[in-house]
Design a protein around this motif. Structure first.
Motif, mmCIF file in Angstrom:
data_model
loop_
_atom_site.group_PDB
_atom_site.id
_atom_site.type_symbol
_atom_site.label_atom_id
_atom_site.label_comp_id
_atom_site.label_asym_id
_atom_site.label_seq_id
_atom_site.Cartn_x
_atom_site.Cartn_y
_atom_site.Cartn_z
ATOM 1 N N SER A 23 5.410 -3.156 -0.364
ATOM 2 C CA SER A 23 6.483 -4.153 -0.407
ATOM 3 C C SER A 23 5.956 -5.508 0.030
ATOM 4 C CB SER A 23 7.648 -3.735 0.498
ATOM 5 O OG SER A 23 7.219 -3.572 1.839
ATOM 6 N N GLY A 24 6.525 -6.556 -0.573
ATOM 7 C CA GLY A 24 6.087 -7.898 -0.234
ATOM 8 C C GLY A 24 6.390 -8.268 1.200
ATOM 9 N N GLY A 25 7.578 -7.882 1.672
ATOM 10 C CA GLY A 25 7.962 -8.106 3.057
ATOM 11 C C GLY A 25 7.843 -6.822 3.864
ATOM 12 N N ASN B 167 16.112 -2.371 2.575
ATOM 13 C CA ASN B 167 15.228 -1.361 1.987
ATOM 14 C C ASN B 167 16.081 -0.260 1.360
ATOM 15 O OD1 ASN B 167 13.396 0.601 1.313
ATOM 16 N ND2 ASN B 167 12.550 0.852 3.372
ATOM 17 N N PHE B 168 16.243 -0.333 0.044
ATOM 18 C CA PHE B 168 16.996 0.689 -0.673
ATOM 19 C C PHE B 168 16.072 1.687 -1.364
ATOM 20 C CE2 PHE B 168 19.642 -3.105 -0.444
ATOM 21 C CZ PHE B 168 20.781 -2.590 0.133
ATOM 22 N N ILE C 36 3.679 9.848 -5.374
ATOM 23 C CA ILE C 36 4.345 8.848 -6.200
ATOM 24 C C ILE C 36 4.119 7.469 -5.603
ATOM 25 C CG2 ILE C 36 6.539 8.123 -7.212
ATOM 26 C CD1 ILE C 36 7.514 11.002 -6.971
ATOM 27 N N GLY C 37 3.467 6.602 -6.366
ATOM 28 C CA GLY C 37 3.259 5.229 -5.944
ATOM 29 C C GLY C 37 4.459 4.379 -6.326
ATOM 30 N N VAL C 38 5.022 3.678 -5.327
ATOM 31 C CA VAL C 38 6.275 2.961 -5.542
ATOM 32 C C VAL C 38 6.200 1.543 -4.956
ATOM 33 C CG1 VAL C 38 8.787 3.021 -5.276
ATOM 34 C CG2 VAL C 38 7.475 5.164 -5.245
ATOM 35 N N PRO C 39 6.059 0.518 -5.787
ATOM 36 C CA PRO C 39 6.221 -0.831 -5.277
ATOM 37 C C PRO C 39 7.709 -1.163 -5.157
ATOM 38 C CG PRO C 39 5.745 -0.915 -7.613
ATOM 39 C CD PRO C 39 5.701 0.535 -7.221
ATOM 40 N N MET C 40 8.061 -1.926 -4.144
ATOM 41 C CA MET C 40 9.449 -2.372 -4.022
ATOM 42 C C MET C 40 9.660 -3.595 -4.908
ATOM 43 S SD MET C 40 11.564 -3.918 -0.749
ATOM 44 C CE MET C 40 11.797 -2.402 0.173
ATOM 45 N N TYR C 41 10.619 -3.483 -5.830
ATOM 46 C CA TYR C 41 11.004 -4.611 -6.674
ATOM 47 C C TYR C 41 12.436 -4.994 -6.346
ATOM 48 C CZ TYR C 41 6.888 -3.742 -9.675
ATOM 49 O OH TYR C 41 5.617 -3.582 -10.162
ATOM 50 N N ASN C 42 12.625 -6.181 -5.806
ATOM 51 C CA ASN C 42 13.981 -6.669 -5.508
ATOM 52 C C ASN C 42 14.755 -5.684 -4.640
ATOM 53 O OD1 ASN C 42 13.535 -9.001 -7.140
ATOM 54 N ND2 ASN C 42 13.854 -7.708 -8.940
ATOM 55 N N PHE C 43 14.076 -5.165 -3.620
ATOM 56 C CA PHE C 43 14.638 -4.272 -2.599
ATOM 57 C C PHE C 43 14.903 -2.856 -3.089
ATOM 58 C CE2 PHE C 43 16.483 -8.594 -1.860
ATOM 59 C CZ PHE C 43 15.553 -8.976 -0.908
ATOM 60 N N SER C 44 14.481 -2.525 -4.316
ATOM 61 C CA SER C 44 14.720 -1.184 -4.845
ATOM 62 C C SER C 44 13.478 -0.705 -5.599
ATOM 63 C CB SER C 44 15.952 -1.199 -5.749
ATOM 64 O OG SER C 44 16.324 0.118 -6.122
ATOM 65 N N VAL D 93 2.846 -7.207 1.766
ATOM 66 C CA VAL D 93 1.835 -7.579 0.769
ATOM 67 C C VAL D 93 1.750 -9.099 0.606
ATOM 68 C CG1 VAL D 93 1.190 -7.394 -1.675
ATOM 69 C CG2 VAL D 93 2.099 -5.393 -0.468
ATOM 70 N N ALA D 94 2.857 -9.801 0.864
ATOM 71 C CA ALA D 94 2.863 -11.257 0.716
ATOM 72 C C ALA D 94 1.839 -11.934 1.620
ATOM 73 C CB ALA D 94 4.258 -11.800 1.006
ATOM 74 N N GLN D 95 1.432 -11.242 2.691
ATOM 75 C CA GLN D 95 0.438 -11.816 3.593
ATOM 76 C C GLN D 95 -0.911 -12.038 2.909
ATOM 77 O OE1 GLN D 95 0.609 -9.869 7.716
ATOM 78 N NE2 GLN D 95 1.719 -8.409 6.429
ATOM 79 N N LEU D 96 -1.152 -11.287 1.832
ATOM 80 C CA LEU D 96 -2.421 -11.442 1.122
ATOM 81 C C LEU D 96 -2.530 -12.835 0.501
ATOM 82 C CD1 LEU D 96 -2.697 -7.948 -0.629
ATOM 83 C CD2 LEU D 96 -3.800 -8.704 1.482
ATOM 84 N N ARG D 97 -1.396 -13.418 0.165
ATOM 85 C CA ARG D 97 -1.414 -14.759 -0.415
ATOM 86 C C ARG D 97 -1.772 -15.808 0.633
ATOM 87 N NH1 ARG D 97 3.898 -13.215 -2.216
ATOM 88 N NH2 ARG D 97 3.783 -12.019 -4.148
ATOM 89 N N SER D 98 -1.644 -15.444 1.888
ATOM 90 C CA SER D 98 -1.978 -16.375 2.968
ATOM 91 C C SER D 98 -3.396 -16.194 3.473
ATOM 92 C CB SER D 98 -0.988 -16.184 4.126
ATOM 93 O OG SER D 98 0.338 -16.372 3.682
ATOM 94 N N GLY D 99 -4.166 -15.349 2.775
ATOM 95 C CA GLY D 99 -5.572 -15.203 3.128
ATOM 96 C C GLY D 99 -5.931 -13.940 3.887
ATOM 97 N N LEU D 100 -4.935 -13.055 4.151
ATOM 98 C CA LEU D 100 -5.260 -11.813 4.840
ATOM 99 C C LEU D 100 -6.194 -10.972 3.979
ATOM 100 C CD1 LEU D 100 -4.763 -9.824 7.220
ATOM 101 C CD2 LEU D 100 -2.835 -8.901 5.905
ATOM 102 N N ASP D 101 -7.243 -10.441 4.589
ATOM 103 C CA ASP D 101 -8.201 -9.611 3.869
ATOM 104 C C ASP D 101 -7.520 -8.346 3.357
ATOM 105 O OD1 ASP D 101 -11.056 -8.755 3.233
ATOM 106 O OD2 ASP D 101 -10.406 -7.139 4.578
ATOM 107 N N ARG D 102 -7.751 -8.032 2.084
ATOM 108 C CA ARG D 102 -7.079 -6.893 1.456
ATOM 109 C C ARG D 102 -7.441 -5.581 2.139
ATOM 110 N NH1 ARG D 102 -4.966 -6.381 -3.902
ATOM 111 N NH2 ARG D 102 -4.823 -4.216 -4.610
ATOM 112 N N ALA D 103 -8.712 -5.382 2.443
ATOM 113 C CA ALA D 103 -9.138 -4.138 3.091
ATOM 114 C C ALA D 103 -8.484 -3.982 4.467
ATOM 115 C CB ALA D 103 -10.653 -4.098 3.213
ATOM 116 N N THR D 104 -8.370 -5.102 5.176
ATOM 117 C CA THR D 104 -7.718 -5.073 6.489
ATOM 118 C C THR D 104 -6.249 -4.711 6.346
ATOM 119 O OG1 THR D 104 -9.239 -6.749 7.331
ATOM 120 C CG2 THR D 104 -7.171 -6.442 8.538
#
Length: 210
Positions: A142-144, A156-157, A93-101, A182-193
């Motif tokens: 999760s973004g954070g 983390n709920f 089951i793939g689960v992104p965290m949305y608003n801590f849930s 995941v938010a680190q990707l917006r700062s230029g972190l390579d996705r594969a890394t």
């Protein structure tokens, strides 16, 4: 023939979704380990899941042999989702965290599969899960960073809720693999890394079982 039920709940599609990319990798590894296996896929974001209503509750608590045609229609989605759970040996089951849930689509699906007499029952000893002998792997994004021991862990709920619910319906063999930050990707972190640790955790899970 072993059967894997793949569930995606991200509102994002394709490569835009980290959790979907992880479920892609899991399915790839699973098929390598089970070349004759069968995959059932359920994309919750595209499933138009109904909400639980008073009519749904009434139908769920009415004996099946007394269902009206309208009640059967009301429970049709629920019956299909529960059948997929019982048929499969394992779930990913793939689960992104949305608003801590969890995403709303995943919660709607959970509401549809939580049915007395179908996925749990009540007896003299209390509640008993009916999905015994199943395994579940949750691939979280999760973004954070909310891992245990980090400052954000208390927000983390996702993991506590999923552990509790799936244990309630009898699935206690569970594994969580998290891609946090995941938010680190917006700062230029390579996705594969960024993805490498989670993908390696998936690969190690299968190499350990080989």
């Amino acid at each position: 023939m072993p059967t894997l039920l793949r569930i995606d709940s991200s509102a994002l599609g394709g490569e835009a979704s980290i959790s979907r990319q992880l479920t892609d990798e899991y399915v790839h590894q699973w098929l390598q380990a089970h070349p004759a296996g069968h995959i059932t896929t359920r994309d919750l974001a595209a499933s138009h899941l109904p909400v639980v209503t008073a009519e749904w509750i009434g139908a769920a608590y009415t004996p099946a042999d007394s269902h009206t045609p309208a009640q059967r229609d009301t429970l049709a989605h629920s019956d299909q989702y529960i059948s997929e759970l019982h048929t499969a040996d394992e779930y990913v089951i793939g689960v992104p965290m949305y608003n801590f849930s969890i995403p709303a689509s995943l919660k709607l699906w959970i509401d549809q599969i939580a049915r007395v007499g179908k996925t749990f029952s009540y007896g003299a000893g209390g509640a008993e899960g009916l999905l015994k002998g199943k395994k579940a792997t949750f691939l979280l994004a999760s973004g954070g960073i909310y891992d245990q021991g980090t400052p954000g862990a208390g927000m983390n709920f996702v993991e506590p809720y999923l552990r509790a619910f799936f244990a309630f319906v009898g699935v206690t063999d569970v594994n969580f693999i998290t891609a946090g930050g995941v938010a680190q990707l917006r700062s230029g972190l390579d996705r594969a890394t960024f993805l490498r640790p989670a993908i390696e955790s998936i690969q190690k899970r299968f190499s350990a079982a080989a």
